[in-house]
Design a protein around this motif. Structure first.
Motif, mmCIF file in Angstrom:
data_model
loop_
_atom_site.group_PDB
_atom_site.id
_atom_site.type_symbol
_atom_site.label_atom_id
_atom_site.label_comp_id
_atom_site.label_asym_id
_atom_site.label_seq_id
_atom_site.Cartn_x
_atom_site.Cartn_y
_atom_site.Cartn_z
ATOM 1 N N ARG A 132 -8.062 -10.419 7.813
ATOM 2 C CA ARG A 132 -8.408 -8.990 7.816
ATOM 3 C C ARG A 132 -9.193 -8.571 9.059
ATOM 4 O O ARG A 132 -9.219 -7.386 9.407
ATOM 5 N N GLU A 142 1.235 0.836 7.123
ATOM 6 C CA GLU A 142 0.456 -0.078 7.946
ATOM 7 C C GLU A 142 0.599 -1.470 7.346
ATOM 8 O O GLU A 142 0.733 -1.604 6.128
ATOM 9 N N TYR A 168 1.467 -11.284 3.985
ATOM 10 C CA TYR A 168 1.323 -9.984 4.623
ATOM 11 C C TYR A 168 1.347 -8.924 3.535
ATOM 12 O O TYR A 168 1.822 -9.145 2.425
ATOM 13 N N ILE A 191 -1.194 -5.279 7.063
ATOM 14 C CA ILE A 191 -2.363 -6.118 7.272
ATOM 15 C C ILE A 191 -2.002 -7.553 6.904
ATOM 16 O O ILE A 191 -1.033 -7.797 6.183
ATOM 17 N N GLY A 221 -7.568 -6.334 11.470
ATOM 18 C CA GLY A 221 -7.273 -4.956 11.090
ATOM 19 C C GLY A 221 -5.784 -4.757 10.890
ATOM 20 O O GLY A 221 -5.063 -5.663 10.471
ATOM 21 N N THR A 222 -5.308 -3.583 11.216
ATOM 22 C CA THR A 222 -3.889 -3.266 11.086
ATOM 23 C C THR A 222 -3.116 -3.950 12.211
ATOM 24 O O THR A 222 -3.458 -3.795 13.379
#
Length: 188
Positions: free
Chosen positions: A158, A151, A8, A153, A161-162
């Motif tokens: 990916r 944020e 992460y 990710i 997204g967030t």
């Protein structure tokens, strides 16, 4: 880490740094500031070239719809783009580069001091550079944020997204309760 997510990345910035940048650029009108924040917040979705267009005269999106621009001068656009593109090998080098990109104002000094303190806390807690990185492009497009924003990710996924985001907001609760309650919050 507690959920055993091995890979992460938490991206971190401070809205005071963005506010200092906007002030340096003479972007003082609240509506214009909000517009710039919303544009910067789209960087990961639309890319630097489209951000450049939206900070200027605007652009046409993939569906053919016009997206109005902020109307900034090219010199100001370049200054904003240069700031949000700052990178470095570690958190401290990014803080240094952000400091060099901003005027020496009280707001910039406070924001840089907060980021330095946060870097020290992350180091003391053993949070690696691979799991928490300072990112000057992180704006969190909502105007109620007043300090650090973040944020998360998942680098191996990916496409999601967030997966987590939030930050510091000092006056948000006061809008509803008429009582000052500074907070930090996030959503997953």
């Amino acid at each position: 880490a507690a959920l055993d997510v091995p890979d992460y990345l938490v991206l971190i910035n401070n809205r005071k740094l963005i506010d200092a940048l906007l002030s340096d650029c003479g972007i003082d009108a609240p509506d214009r500031q909000k517009h710039v924040l919303r544009v910067i917040d789209k960087l990961g979705k639309v890319g630097l070239d489209n951000i450049h267009k939206e900070l200027g005269g605007g652009r046409i999106d993939d569906s053919g719809d016009p997206i109005p621009g902020v109307g900034l001068d090219e010199e100001i656009i370049e200054r904003v783009l240069t700031f949000i593109d700052i990178s470095g090998s570690d958190r401290r080098s990014i803080i240094t580069a952000m400091g060099e990109a901003l005027s020496d104002t009280a707001l910039a000094q406070v924001a840089l001091a907060e980021m330095t303190e946060l870097a020290e806390a992350l180091e003391a807690l053993g949070v690696s550079e691979e799991h928490a990185r300072f990112d000057p492009s992180l704006a969190r497009g909502l105007d109620y944020y007043t300090g650090p924003v973040f944020e998360m990710i998942l680098p191996q996924a990916r496409e999601f997204g967030t997966v987590m985001g939030g930050g510091r907001y000092n006056q948000l609760v006061e809008r509803f309760m008429k009582q000052p309650i500074p907070c930090t919050g996030m959503s997953v």
